[in-house]
Write a protein that holds these residues in place. Structure first.
Motif, PDB file in Angstrom:
ATOM      1  N   MET A   6      78.328  40.017 -39.297  1.00 13.39           N
ATOM      2  CA  MET A   6      77.351  40.422 -38.303  1.00 13.39           C
ATOM      3  C   MET A   6      77.436  39.561 -37.051  1.00 13.39           C
ATOM      4  O   MET A   6      77.576  38.340 -37.128  1.00 13.39           O
ATOM      5  CB  MET A   6      75.943  40.315 -38.886  1.00 13.39           C
ATOM      6  CG  MET A   6      75.629  41.375 -39.926  1.00 13.39           C
ATOM      7  SD  MET A   6      75.506  43.026 -39.210  1.00 13.39           S
ATOM      8  CE  MET A   6      74.030  42.852 -38.224  1.00 13.39           C
ATOM      9  N   ASP A   7      77.315  40.219 -35.919  1.00 14.02           N
ATOM     10  CA  ASP A   7      77.075  39.539 -34.661  1.00 14.02           C
ATOM     11  C   ASP A   7      75.586  39.178 -34.643  1.00 14.02           C
ATOM     12  O   ASP A   7      74.732  40.033 -34.872  1.00 14.02           O
ATOM     13  CB  ASP A   7      77.418  40.485 -33.512  1.00 14.02           C
ATOM     14  CG  ASP A   7      77.217  39.872 -32.144  1.00 14.02           C
ATOM     15  OD1 ASP A   7      76.540  38.823 -32.038  1.00 14.02           O
ATOM     16  OD2 ASP A   7      77.719  40.441 -31.171  1.00 14.02           O
ATOM     17  N   VAL A  63      74.047  41.966 -49.081  1.00 11.92           N
ATOM     18  CA  VAL A  63      73.846  41.181 -47.866  1.00 11.92           C
ATOM     19  C   VAL A  63      73.929  39.704 -48.241  1.00 11.92           C
ATOM     20  O   VAL A  63      73.421  39.295 -49.290  1.00 11.92           O
ATOM     21  CB  VAL A  63      72.509  41.526 -47.174  1.00 11.92           C
ATOM     22  CG1 VAL A  63      71.329  41.323 -48.099  1.00 11.92           C
ATOM     23  CG2 VAL A  63      72.337  40.736 -45.882  1.00 11.92           C
ATOM     24  N   GLU A  64      74.593  38.922 -47.408  1.00 12.21           N
ATOM     25  CA  GLU A  64      74.716  37.484 -47.626  1.00 12.21           C
ATOM     26  C   GLU A  64      74.310  36.735 -46.357  1.00 12.21           C
ATOM     27  O   GLU A  64      74.628  37.167 -45.242  1.00 12.21           O
ATOM     28  CB  GLU A  64      76.144  37.087 -48.010  1.00 12.21           C
ATOM     29  CG  GLU A  64      76.599  37.642 -49.346  1.00 12.21           C
ATOM     30  CD  GLU A  64      77.953  37.107 -49.783  1.00 12.21           C
ATOM     31  OE1 GLU A  64      78.512  36.238 -49.080  1.00 12.21           O
ATOM     32  OE2 GLU A  64      78.464  37.571 -50.816  1.00 12.21           O
ATOM     33  N   ALA A 166      67.470  43.683 -43.761  1.00 11.19           N
ATOM     34  CA  ALA A 166      67.728  42.368 -44.350  1.00 11.19           C
ATOM     35  C   ALA A 166      68.368  41.453 -43.324  1.00 11.19           C
ATOM     36  O   ALA A 166      69.057  41.902 -42.401  1.00 11.19           O
ATOM     37  CB  ALA A 166      68.633  42.503 -45.577  1.00 11.19           C
ATOM     38  N   GLY A 167      68.157  40.144 -43.531  1.00  8.48           N
ATOM     39  CA  GLY A 167      68.767  39.164 -42.648  1.00  8.48           C
ATOM     40  C   GLY A 167      68.175  37.791 -42.850  1.00  8.48           C
ATOM     41  O   GLY A 167      67.343  37.570 -43.741  1.00  8.48           O
ATOM     42  N   PRO A 168      68.586  36.836 -42.026  1.00 11.77           N
ATOM     43  CA  PRO A 168      68.136  35.452 -42.174  1.00 11.77           C
ATOM     44  C   PRO A 168      66.687  35.261 -41.749  1.00 11.77           C
ATOM     45  O   PRO A 168      66.200  35.908 -40.826  1.00 11.77           O
ATOM     46  CB  PRO A 168      69.087  34.669 -41.257  1.00 11.77           C
ATOM     47  CG  PRO A 168      69.567  35.667 -40.268  1.00 11.77           C
ATOM     48  CD  PRO A 168      69.594  36.981 -40.967  1.00 11.77           C
ATOM     49  N   PHE A 169      66.002  34.346 -42.465  1.00 15.98           N
ATOM     50  CA  PHE A 169      64.661  33.945 -42.068  1.00 15.98           C
ATOM     51  C   PHE A 169      64.570  32.422 -42.115  1.00 15.98           C
ATOM     52  O   PHE A 169      65.311  31.748 -42.822  1.00 15.98           O
ATOM     53  CB  PHE A 169      63.579  34.564 -42.983  1.00 15.98           C
ATOM     54  CG  PHE A 169      63.290  33.749 -44.211  1.00 15.98           C
ATOM     55  CD1 PHE A 169      62.299  32.776 -44.201  1.00 15.98           C
ATOM     56  CD2 PHE A 169      64.024  33.922 -45.375  1.00 15.98           C
ATOM     57  CE1 PHE A 169      62.048  32.003 -45.327  1.00 15.98           C
ATOM     58  CE2 PHE A 169      63.777  33.158 -46.504  1.00 15.98           C
ATOM     59  CZ  PHE A 169      62.787  32.193 -46.477  1.00 15.98           C
ATOM     60  N   ASP A 186      76.511  38.421 -43.436  1.00  9.83           N
ATOM     61  CA  ASP A 186      77.511  39.445 -43.749  1.00  9.83           C
ATOM     62  C   ASP A 186      76.911  40.583 -44.568  1.00  9.83           C
ATOM     63  O   ASP A 186      75.965  40.382 -45.328  1.00  9.83           O
ATOM     64  CB  ASP A 186      78.659  38.868 -44.592  1.00  9.83           C
ATOM     65  CG  ASP A 186      79.356  37.697 -43.937  1.00  9.83           C
ATOM     66  OD1 ASP A 186      79.318  37.603 -42.699  1.00  9.83           O
ATOM     67  OD2 ASP A 186      79.934  36.892 -44.673  1.00  9.83           O
ATOM     68  N   PHE A 187      77.511  41.762 -44.417  1.00  9.17           N
ATOM     69  CA  PHE A 187      77.290  42.868 -45.345  1.00  9.17           C
ATOM     70  C   PHE A 187      78.611  43.131 -46.049  1.00  9.17           C
ATOM     71  O   PHE A 187      79.646  43.256 -45.390  1.00  9.17           O
ATOM     72  CB  PHE A 187      76.790  44.104 -44.604  1.00  9.17           C
ATOM     73  CG  PHE A 187      75.378  43.961 -44.108  1.00  9.17           C
ATOM     74  CD1 PHE A 187      74.310  44.328 -44.903  1.00  9.17           C
ATOM     75  CD2 PHE A 187      75.117  43.429 -42.853  1.00  9.17           C
ATOM     76  CE1 PHE A 187      73.006  44.185 -44.461  1.00  9.17           C
ATOM     77  CE2 PHE A 187      73.820  43.279 -42.397  1.00  9.17           C
ATOM     78  CZ  PHE A 187      72.760  43.656 -43.198  1.00  9.17           C
TER      79      PHE A 187
END
Length: 201
Positions: A6-7, A63-64, A166-169, A186-187
């Motif tokens: 992911m960008d 998702v990572e 989903a994503g970072p928090f 990443d996905f």
């Protein structure tokens, strides 16, 4: 294993942090003191204002999110991955400082939150990767570092076939000054089995 890296700028903030900047391809996030994700249970309060950068997440992808632990020093310093279906229906999983050491933490929320912890003092200062993969009506959440193999930390109900993000928090409920360095988002291919570790890159 096919990975879509992911960008950082492709995500959208559910709630913006105090600051966020891209430096050397990493995302450095300073969460605002006093913000968090939690619903009702035990404490009685409700928060859904923590900093989280999200993108659409389909059930045919895992998702990572990876981040560095070196800045985590105070009670409740935390970061990881947020799995978001909507208000009151989400899971946050990552590392949180509790009892003075890093803990693998998962908060599963459907109107009310529950919280689980597993101590990982040996992970202090490392780069941590969180991974989530939907299987049937559940999500499998795993974590690892470069020096420590995948650990399954939670299998939780997540019965939403669509409409997920989903994503970072990152959150810092009790202090100013935490800066979290996210190194990867990443996905990738989903888990094939609960007892089989994901294929390494």
């Amino acid at each position: 294993m096919m990975i879509k890296k992911m960008d950082w700028e492709a995500g959208e903030w559910l709630n913006k942090p105090l600051s966020a900047r891209i430096e050397d391809q990493f995302l450095k996030v300073v969460p605002e003191k006093g913000r968090d994700f939690w619903k009702k249970t035990f404490y009685g309060f409700e928060y859904e204002d923590g900093a989280a950068l999200l993108a659409d997440w389909s059930k045919d992808k895992a998702v990572e999110v990876s981040f560095q632990l070196s800045s985590f020093t105070e009670l409740y310093d935390q970061a990881g991955i947020l799995l978001y279906h909507g208000p009151g229906q989400w899971i946050k999983a990552g590392i949180e400082i509790n009892d003075g050491i890093p803990q693998l933490s998962a908060v599963v929320t459907d109107g009310y939150s529950d919280w689980s912890l597993a101590a990982v003092p040996e992970w202090a200062g490392e780069e941590v990767t969180l991974r989530a993969s939907i299987m049937k009506d559940a999500v499998i959440i795993r974590a690892r570092t470069r020096l420590h193999a995948w650990r399954t930390i939670r299998v939780a109900r997540f019965p939403y076939p669509a409409g997920n993000q989903a994503g970072p928090f990152a959150c810092s409920p009790t202090r100013d000054g935490l800066e979290v360095t996210f190194t990867r988002w990443d996905f990738t291919e989903p888990d094939q089995d609960l007892r089989t570790d994901p294929t390494e890159e």
